[in-house]
Design a protein around this motif. Structure first.
Motif, PDB file in Angstrom:
ATOM      1  N   GLU A 139     -19.561 -14.193   9.193  1.00  0.00           N
ATOM      2  CA  GLU A 139     -19.821 -15.585   8.937  1.00  0.00           C
ATOM      3  C   GLU A 139     -20.604 -15.565   7.649  1.00  0.00           C
ATOM      4  O   GLU A 139     -20.299 -16.369   6.817  1.00  0.00           O
ATOM      5  N   ALA A 140     -21.547 -14.579   7.340  1.00  0.00           N
ATOM      6  CA  ALA A 140     -22.149 -14.589   6.078  1.00  0.00           C
ATOM      7  C   ALA A 140     -21.037 -14.103   5.153  1.00  0.00           C
ATOM      8  O   ALA A 140     -21.139 -14.736   3.945  1.00  0.00           O
ATOM      9  N   ILE A 141     -20.267 -12.972   5.301  1.00  0.00           N
ATOM     10  CA  ILE A 141     -19.386 -12.739   4.260  1.00  0.00           C
ATOM     11  C   ILE A 141     -18.396 -13.883   3.933  1.00  0.00           C
ATOM     12  O   ILE A 141     -18.119 -14.379   2.818  1.00  0.00           O
ATOM     13  N   ALA A 142     -17.879 -14.640   5.025  1.00  0.00           N
ATOM     14  CA  ALA A 142     -17.079 -15.802   4.571  1.00  0.00           C
ATOM     15  C   ALA A 142     -17.761 -16.808   3.712  1.00  0.00           C
ATOM     16  O   ALA A 142     -17.329 -17.394   2.843  1.00  0.00           O
ATOM     17  N   GLU A 143     -19.154 -17.098   4.328  1.00  0.00           N
ATOM     18  CA  GLU A 143     -20.026 -17.948   3.412  1.00  0.00           C
ATOM     19  C   GLU A 143     -19.880 -17.831   1.818  1.00  0.00           C
ATOM     20  O   GLU A 143     -19.582 -18.642   1.003  1.00  0.00           O
ATOM     21  N   PHE A 144     -20.329 -16.494   1.441  1.00  0.00           N
ATOM     22  CA  PHE A 144     -20.184 -15.890   0.061  1.00  0.00           C
ATOM     23  C   PHE A 144     -19.074 -15.894  -0.336  1.00  0.00           C
ATOM     24  O   PHE A 144     -18.594 -16.017  -1.663  1.00  0.00           O
ATOM     25  N   ALA A 145     -18.049 -15.437   0.461  1.00  0.00           N
ATOM     26  CA  ALA A 145     -16.470 -15.446  -0.084  1.00  0.00           C
ATOM     27  C   ALA A 145     -16.020 -16.798  -0.639  1.00  0.00           C
ATOM     28  O   ALA A 145     -15.369 -16.939  -1.737  1.00  0.00           O
ATOM     29  N   VAL A 146     -16.560 -17.854   0.041  1.00  0.00           N
ATOM     30  CA  VAL A 146     -16.072 -19.161  -0.434  1.00  0.00           C
ATOM     31  C   VAL A 146     -16.779 -19.346  -1.829  1.00  0.00           C
ATOM     32  O   VAL A 146     -16.106 -19.852  -2.715  1.00  0.00           O
ATOM     33  N   ARG A 147     -18.031 -19.016  -1.998  1.00  0.00           N
ATOM     34  CA  ARG A 147     -18.622 -19.296  -3.235  1.00  0.00           C
ATOM     35  C   ARG A 147     -18.266 -18.119  -4.204  1.00  0.00           C
ATOM     36  O   ARG A 147     -17.974 -18.785  -5.538  1.00  0.00           O
ATOM     37  N   GLU A 148     -17.777 -17.205  -4.174  1.00  0.00           N
ATOM     38  CA  GLU A 148     -17.567 -16.049  -5.104  1.00  0.00           C
ATOM     39  C   GLU A 148     -16.120 -15.726  -5.015  1.00  0.00           C
ATOM     40  O   GLU A 148     -15.691 -14.762  -5.929  1.00  0.00           O
ATOM     41  N   HIS A 149     -15.432 -16.208  -4.168  1.00  0.00           N
ATOM     42  CA  HIS A 149     -13.813 -16.111  -4.257  1.00  0.00           C
ATOM     43  C   HIS A 149     -13.224 -14.741  -3.928  1.00  0.00           C
ATOM     44  O   HIS A 149     -12.369 -14.211  -4.558  1.00  0.00           O
ATOM     45  N   THR A 150     -14.051 -14.053  -3.132  1.00  0.00           N
ATOM     46  CA  THR A 150     -13.805 -12.629  -2.643  1.00  0.00           C
ATOM     47  C   THR A 150     -14.481 -12.202  -1.734  1.00  0.00           C
ATOM     48  O   THR A 150     -15.615 -12.571  -1.420  1.00  0.00           O
ATOM     49  N   ILE A 173     -13.454 -13.839   9.021  1.00  0.00           N
ATOM     50  CA  ILE A 173     -13.859 -13.953   7.854  1.00  0.00           C
ATOM     51  C   ILE A 173     -12.832 -14.964   7.227  1.00  0.00           C
ATOM     52  O   ILE A 173     -12.933 -16.034   6.743  1.00  0.00           O
ATOM     53  N   SER A 174     -11.462 -14.702   7.477  1.00  0.00           N
ATOM     54  CA  SER A 174     -10.247 -15.193   6.712  1.00  0.00           C
ATOM     55  C   SER A 174     -10.425 -16.754   7.458  1.00  0.00           C
ATOM     56  O   SER A 174     -10.350 -17.733   6.974  1.00  0.00           O
ATOM     57  N   LEU A 175     -10.339 -17.029   8.840  1.00  0.00           N
ATOM     58  CA  LEU A 175     -10.379 -18.336   9.615  1.00  0.00           C
ATOM     59  C   LEU A 175     -11.705 -19.103   9.270  1.00  0.00           C
ATOM     60  O   LEU A 175     -11.524 -20.233   8.946  1.00  0.00           O
ATOM     61  N   GLN A 176     -12.822 -18.491   9.060  1.00  0.00           N
ATOM     62  CA  GLN A 176     -14.034 -19.213   8.477  1.00  0.00           C
ATOM     63  C   GLN A 176     -13.703 -19.737   7.374  1.00  0.00           C
ATOM     64  O   GLN A 176     -14.275 -20.763   6.825  1.00  0.00           O
ATOM     65  N   MET A 177     -13.221 -19.070   6.379  1.00  0.00           N
ATOM     66  CA  MET A 177     -13.081 -19.264   4.822  1.00  0.00           C
ATOM     67  C   MET A 177     -12.114 -20.560   4.726  1.00  0.00           C
ATOM     68  O   MET A 177     -12.406 -21.361   4.225  1.00  0.00           O
ATOM     69  N   ILE A 178     -10.966 -20.587   5.478  1.00  0.00           N
ATOM     70  CA  ILE A 178     -10.056 -21.603   5.272  1.00  0.00           C
ATOM     71  C   ILE A 178     -10.747 -22.911   5.844  1.00  0.00           C
ATOM     72  O   ILE A 178     -10.529 -23.777   5.287  1.00  0.00           O
ATOM     73  N   CYS A 179     -11.410 -22.719   6.887  1.00  0.00           N
ATOM     74  CA  CYS A 179     -12.047 -24.082   7.441  1.00  0.00           C
ATOM     75  C   CYS A 179     -13.153 -24.409   6.562  1.00  0.00           C
ATOM     76  O   CYS A 179     -13.137 -25.903   6.298  1.00  0.00           O
ATOM     77  N   LYS A 180     -13.926 -23.551   6.240  1.00  0.00           N
ATOM     78  CA  LYS A 180     -15.067 -24.050   4.951  1.00  0.00           C
ATOM     79  C   LYS A 180     -14.563 -24.533   3.966  1.00  0.00           C
ATOM     80  O   LYS A 180     -14.768 -25.655   3.213  1.00  0.00           O
ATOM     81  N   ILE A 181     -13.330 -24.007   3.397  1.00  0.00           N
ATOM     82  CA  ILE A 181     -12.695 -24.463   2.154  1.00  0.00           C
ATOM     83  C   ILE A 181     -12.138 -25.877   2.504  1.00  0.00           C
ATOM     84  O   ILE A 181     -12.173 -26.891   1.760  1.00  0.00           O
ATOM     85  N   ALA A 182     -11.769 -26.059   3.705  1.00  0.00           N
ATOM     86  CA  ALA A 182     -10.998 -27.350   4.047  1.00  0.00           C
ATOM     87  C   ALA A 182     -12.223 -28.507   4.296  1.00  0.00           C
ATOM     88  O   ALA A 182     -11.818 -29.564   4.489  1.00  0.00           O
ATOM     89  N   GLY A 183     -13.428 -28.132   3.979  1.00  0.00           N
ATOM     90  CA  GLY A 183     -14.416 -29.110   4.312  1.00  0.00           C
ATOM     91  C   GLY A 183     -15.399 -29.141   5.276  1.00  0.00           C
ATOM     92  O   GLY A 183     -16.397 -30.098   5.655  1.00  0.00           O
ATOM     93  N   PHE A 184     -15.034 -27.975   6.271  1.00  0.00           N
ATOM     94  CA  PHE A 184     -16.076 -28.186   7.630  1.00  0.00           C
ATOM     95  C   PHE A 184     -17.122 -26.958   7.231  1.00  0.00           C
ATOM     96  O   PHE A 184     -16.638 -25.802   7.171  1.00  0.00           O
TER      97      PHE A 184
END
Lengths: 512, 161
Positions: A139-150, A173-184
């Protein structure tokens, strides 16, 4: 806006999953087609950002959503070809909704299932991820991946000595990234798609064998597993792993009966997805080799054919393992992880192994703690297992398959706990036992006593009792002519269920 | 009529399962409680941070307060040293009601770097979070000697989650 994007994602999952099903020539009932498409679509989506990361492509909304669409389209190339050849009706048939019929006695079950589902979906949507294993890793990696694009981001620069969760599969990580980018903001909503799809699939699978009143009861016991229910709204690996592991066995055992080779390879793909989610599933997959070999021996397959078929079956699992546990950790992550160092250094001392087997039973299953984890479903299963042994004095082939799976799981999970001491009893092993529950439920669906009860109820009720035949159809019922069998195979006998009056199918109908 | 009887039976089965043994206890403590929570949550106006604070509790609130204070002081690249949870347990008797987040989770909450006393990066620690029954304080670690003294003091408390 997030809900529009959710619908967009939902369609992407559905289309991508459908593409995979058509590649494997799976022609199943509509309920199975839809639920499997969604589950497979989620699995495909979980691979997309990971794949982009493997090629060091910037993980931004355009690249991720664009890739999701592209993958969904590419996976449907066979579908496009079919449409060009046969027109749209060819695809429409796969999703042809028969007149939707709910029997009145299903309503009480559907109401309570609806309640459990609603509560789970709400918590998934409204609350942030909670489990420590998610927060200190994916979850933490996904959160920072959305901000840092990696995915290889600033999280890896901090002090991580208290956790090893950063080394786990990029599935979450992947699924969390997708949903966070989608606005959740908390991601997670994908888990509701997984939960609902699987629940619907399981209910239909149970109804193929049992009267709805018993199928509903079994599903209720399954849903009311306290520990597992929590993971329908708390992201982690084990719930998804359980689903794909179970589905793999469902189609594998279907293949044992029908001999439809595409089901065998499809089972291999599903096991590969389960391994991609939790890499140690590879060990469990290998433990099914004896059963597979036995089936192939029964079919009198040549050695070359056996080797080739098994290579294709295990390839996705090895790939799933290699990508996450080797390639990703060794060559991409900036910090070193010595997996070899985790292996028990005293393998000659078997006492901890037997202790682990004992603890699984006495501590995790047959104890008050066990009831708090699983409710009474394991006791119910054990009771009916014994009762079947006493009163019927034999177990059907289907029941034996599921019992074998339960035994293999127990054996494998215990051995893994011995080999990798970090797989502790109260957390890792406990969650690994999620996989036991659908196996137990499917065993119950093939329990002779419950099948007889189903038949009695349906006879009394006046419904066609062949719906709950003793030797049920080997896999989800095809709605269209079954795919052409592999060369040298006889046509599969899956289109019709055995009549209820037949206590055993005619040997002639069985695969040779 | 038979359908009606079966409907009664299925309803009774559902009621039975919901009321038998541990299921009853669990159903009331969890799914029913979640439903009650939903009735409140659907109308609330909490921000994302508010939801996280209510879900994660003291550890999150404390972490965000630390972040706020450091932002107000315009401190660049602070590294926060936390007291061990075993110290909160054995000496202050505040654990598990109050527990400090592990560095990975602290980073997730705040984007700030934290360390525990046996971390290889303790040498970088520039602040200490001091917890007492009265509240939480953020002390500046001014010198390496002071850092050594702190680490020596907490050494007897092994870090626990």
């Amino acid at each position: 806006m997030p809900f529009l994007l959710f619908i967009f994602l939902f369609i992407c999952y559905l289309v991508a999953g459908y593409g995979l099903l058509t590649i494997f020539k799976m022609q199943l009932k509509t309920a199975y087609m839809i639920t499997l498409s969604l589950l497979l679509g989620i699995a495909v989506a979980s691979f997309v950002p990971f794949l982009l990361q493997l090629f060091y492509i910037d993980l931004n909304p355009a690249s991720i959503f664009g890739s999701l669409v592209l993958v969904a389209l590419v996976l449907n190339i066979p579908t496009w070809r079919r449409i060009i050849k046969e027109g749209f009706p060819a695809v429409r048939r796969s999703f042809a909704l028969k007149p939707f019929r709910i029997l009145s006695y299903e309503v009480p079950y559907l109401l309570i299932f609806g309640f459990f589902t609603f509560v789970s979906i709400w918590r998934c949507y409204y609350l942030p991820p909670t489990s420590r294993d998610a927060l200190s890793g994916p979850e933490a990696i996904a959160e920072f991946a959305v901000r840092e694009h990696t995915m290889i981001n600033s999280f890896f620069n901090i002090d991580l000595w208290t956790t090893n969760n950063q080394f786990k599969s990029p599935y979450l990580i992947s699924l969390q990234m997708i949903c966070k980018i989608a606005g959740f903001p908390f991601g997670q909503v994908w888990l509701s798609v997984v939960f609902v799809s699987f629940t619907v699939f399981l209910y239909h699978a149970l109804k193929e064998r049992l009267h709805p009143i018993i199928a509903g009861l079994l599903l209720l016991l399954f849903l009311m597993t306290p520990e597992m229910y929590a993971y329908t709204f708390m992201i982690l690996y084990d719930y998804s792993n359980m689903i794909f592991f179970f589905l793999s066995l469902y189609f594998l055992f279907g293949y044992f009966k029908s001999g439809i080779r595409s089901h065998f390879y499809f089972a291999g793909l599903l096991m590969g997805i389960a391994t991609y989610i939790r890499s140690e599933t590879l060990a469990l997959a290998v433990l099914f080799l004896p059963a597979i070999l036995l089936s192939q021996r029964r079919n009198k397959d040549s050695l070359a054919k056996i080797v080739k078929a098994n290579a294709f079956f295990f390839l996705p699992s090895f790939l799933g393992y290699y990508l996450t546990a080797q390639l990703w950790i060794k060559y991409y992550l900036p910090i070193h992880y010595d997996i070899g160092g985790l292996v028990n250094g005293h393998l000659s001392d078997w006492q901890p192994l037997f202790q682990r087997y004992s603890d699984i039973v006495t501590h995790l299953m047959a104890s008050e703690f066990g009831i708090h984890l699983w409710g009474y479903i394991l006791y119910f299963t054990a009771f009916l297992f014994v009762a079947e042994g006493i009163f019927v004095r034999r177990y059907s082939r289907d029941a034996r398959n599921w019992l074998y799976a339960i035994f293999v799981l127990y054996l494998g999970v215990g051995a893994l706990g011995f080999l990798l001491p970090m797989m502790n009893l109260n957390e890792t092993t406990k969650r690994a036992l999620f996989k036991l529950l659908p196996l137990a439920v499917l065993y119950l669906a093939n329990n002779e006593l419950l099948i007889r009860l189903s038949q009695r109820i349906s006879r009394w009720e006046g419904t066609p009792s062949y719906l709950f035949a003793r030797e049920p159809r080997p896999a989800p019922t095809p709605i269209a002519p079954t795919p052409a069998p592999a060369k040298g195979k006889t046509a599969p006998t899956v289109a019709k269920a055995a009549p209820a009056s037949a206590s055993r199918p005619s040997p002639k109908k069985r695969k040779k | 009529m038979k359908g009606f009887l079966l409907t009664i039976i299925s309803a009774l089965l559902v009621i039975l399962v919901l009321n038998v043994g541990y299921y009853k206890e669990w159903f009331q403590a969890k799914p029913l409680q979640y439903w009650t929570d939903f009735l409140k949550e659907k109308d609330d106006t909490l921000s994302i941070e508010g939801v996280m604070a209510s879900r994660y509790g003291v550890a999150y609130t404390m972490s965000m307060r630390i972040k706020q204070v450091l932002e107000q002081k315009h401190v660049t690249n602070p590294v926060i040293l936390f007291e061990p949870n075993s110290y909160l347990r054995d000496s202050l008797h505040l654990y598990p009601k109050i527990r400090v987040p592990e560095p990975a989770v602290f980073y997730y909450y705040t984007g700030l770097e934290g360390v525990w006393i046996n971390s290889p990066d303790t040498g970088k620690a520039s602040f200490l979070v001091r917890i007492s029954s009265k509240g939480v304080g953020l002390d500046v670690i001014k010198t390496p000697e002071q850092r050594h003294q702190l680490l020596a003091f907490y050494k007897k408390y092994p870090p626990i989650l």
